[in-house]
Design an enzyme around this catalytic site. Structure first.
Site, mmCIF file in Angstrom:
data_model
loop_
_atom_site.group_PDB
_atom_site.id
_atom_site.type_symbol
_atom_site.label_atom_id
_atom_site.label_comp_id
_atom_site.label_asym_id
_atom_site.label_seq_id
_atom_site.Cartn_x
_atom_site.Cartn_y
_atom_site.Cartn_z
ATOM 1 N N LYS A 133 0.809 -1.221 0.000
ATOM 2 C CA LYS A 133 0.000 0.000 0.000
ATOM 3 C C LYS A 133 0.842 1.272 0.000
ATOM 4 O O LYS A 133 0.474 2.268 -0.608
ATOM 5 C CB LYS A 133 -1.001 -0.011 1.152
ATOM 6 C CG LYS A 133 -0.485 0.308 2.533
ATOM 7 C CD LYS A 133 0.089 -0.867 3.248
ATOM 8 C CE LYS A 133 -0.924 -1.932 3.534
ATOM 9 N NZ LYS A 133 -0.368 -3.079 4.306
ATOM 10 N N LYS A 154 -3.774 3.746 2.406
ATOM 11 C CA LYS A 154 -4.946 3.096 1.818
ATOM 12 C C LYS A 154 -5.993 4.120 1.386
ATOM 13 O O LYS A 154 -6.618 3.979 0.325
ATOM 14 C CB LYS A 154 -5.540 2.115 2.824
ATOM 15 C CG LYS A 154 -4.614 0.957 3.166
ATOM 16 C CD LYS A 154 -5.174 0.127 4.316
ATOM 17 C CE LYS A 154 -4.258 -1.017 4.690
ATOM 18 N NZ LYS A 154 -4.735 -1.769 5.873
#
Length: 445
Positions: free
Chosen positions: A126, A225
């Site tokens: 991520k 994220k």
């Protein structure tokens, strides 16, 4: 997320292996970078599912001798090559590189070389996608291969493909949810009466939290994220460093007791809302109404609410942590590559980020009690035009260390920040005041 290819005249296929994959009976050769919790789970899923057109041919990891003798290694085909040399992967004839090592360096350079060599890349990284995703996607498109990262957010919950393909026809204005399973585990345990330090230690023992838990508890993991999801859902490229974060480590058991009186609980919430050329974005512990789906999420569950102009609210929920849920997302991405499927490709604009929100606020003070404290706090709030909505004080605490709470009517984040700057300097304050945004029941989802 699968990156759509442009049909450019005269553009040649990046590799011979890619041409071979166009045949129905071809086998997609796969290399695993990383054989930890997720990597070994991917090998297990591939072995047990027995996809006829997918072959795990290479495994890269440090200390290969130890990994090859682990229990999980039995799921790796005996014909697969184990290596500690990344060049063995980059110079091989594999079609797909699955990256599960994490970090920016040297991972970014490895994946750039893989894409340039005509290998598609699947990653759960991520941080890499948040900071370098657009550049890597452009490189993948240039070489006619795919960059897919469905496992980078929410583990086995199909948030990324759901946003990219399921509701791409809507105009999504806001995303909000719980994107870090570790924080959700800690806070939902604290809701039941446990203290932060004890629950954090349990989370570390269970493998939910690292020895250094700062990426999770301070909001950096969820921030990455959120930026990835903003790119997909809001078509907005955000600088992750510009997104405000707040640690959950300052939340205490008393805050859950007061939240309960306000018919709420506390969760780490990641939210981004597009307004014109701005995106209001923040990752922080917040008071969540008990009527909100986010209040129902416990343990390592993740949850995201996407609010569209036409389709309304769509909720994604499921387990966001653990080897097998994440491996499901990785293998699903691999099947998408093997079957040559592509996501909807929509334009993305760079947008400025602000941490300003119009919201009610929960302010918890710990004071050495004396006359005039409430009046002084009220005066400091009034000075910046912030109005008090309620004052809560639970009995049974000593006067020399008294916790109490003030909630405000909706006002800007910066307004509260200015007030707390002066309140925090008062002689009676034993701790810096805790400030949590209160999600509006009508707006919190």
């Amino acid at each position: 997320m699968a990156i759509a290819r442009k049909k450019t005249a005269g553009k040649r296929v990046a590799s011979a292996s890619k041409s071979a994959r166009s045949r129905k009976d071809s086998t997609v050769k796969v290399a695993l970078l990383g054989f930890g919790t997720v990597g070994s789970s991917v090998a297990k899923l591939l072995a047990q599912s027995k996809f006829s057109n997918i072959a795990l041919t290479h495994v890269f990891n440090r200390n290969v001798a130890r990994k090859r003798t682990s229990a999980a290694a039995r799921f790796v085909p005996s014909s697969a090559r184990w290596t500690e040399n990344i060049d063995d992967i980059l110079n091989s004839n594999v079609d797909v590189v699955i990256e599960l090592t994490g970090g920016l360096n040297p991972t970014e350079s490895w994946l750039r070389k893989a894409l340039s060599a005509g290998k598609s890349v699947i990653t759960a990284n991520k941080q890499l996608i948040a900071y370098r995703g657009t550049s890597l996607a452009n490189l993948a498109e240039k070489h006619g291969v795919q960059l897919i990262y469905g496992a980078a957010v929410a583990g086995g919950v199909p948030v990324i493909p759901g946003l990219a393909q399921g509701i791409s026809g809507d105009d999504v204005l806001r995303i909000s949810g719980i994107l870090n399973g570790t924080c959700n585990y800690i806070l939902s345990r604290m809701e039941g009466g446990a203290d932060y330090a004890t629950v954090l230690a349990d989370a570390q023992q269970l493998g939910y939290a690292e020895a250094d838990p700062s990426a999770d508890v301070d909001g950096f993991d969820a921030r990455a994220k959120l930026c990835i999801l903003s790119r997909i859902a809001l078509h907005s490229e955000l600088n992750p460093d510009a997104v405000a974060t707040q640690s959950i480590s300052t939340v205490e058991a008393i805050d859950f007791a007061y939240a309960k009186e306000l018919n709420a609980t506390i969760r780490q919430v990641s939210t981004a809302q597009r307004e014109g050329g701005l995106v209001h974005a923040r990752v922080a512990p917040m008071l969540v109404p008990r009527t909100s789906p986010m209040a129902w999420s416990h343990g390592t569950q993740n949850m995201l609410v996407a609010s569209g102009r036409f389709g309304g609210d769509v909720v994604f929920s499921g387990h966001g942590a653990g080897g097998e849920p994440t491996a499901v997302a990785v293998v699903s991405d691999l099947l998408a590559v093997a079957q040559r499927s592509h996501a909807v490709h929509l334009p993305v604009r760079k947008r400025q980020v602000t941490n300003e929100f119009m919201a009610s606020h929960y302010l918890r003070f710990v004071v050495d009690d004396k006359p005039g404290i409430v009046s002084a706090i009220s005066g400091a709030l009034a000075k910046v035009n912030a109005n008090i909505d309620s004052l809560l004080q639970k009995p049974g605490y000593p006067k020399h260390r008294l916790p109490f709470v003030v909630t405000t009517e909706p006002c800007l984040t910066s307004t509260i920040t200015r007030a707390l700057s002066s309140i925090g300097k008062m002689d009676c304050m034993l701790e810096h005041p805790l400030c949590l945004q209160i999600i509006d029941p009508e707006d919190g989802k």
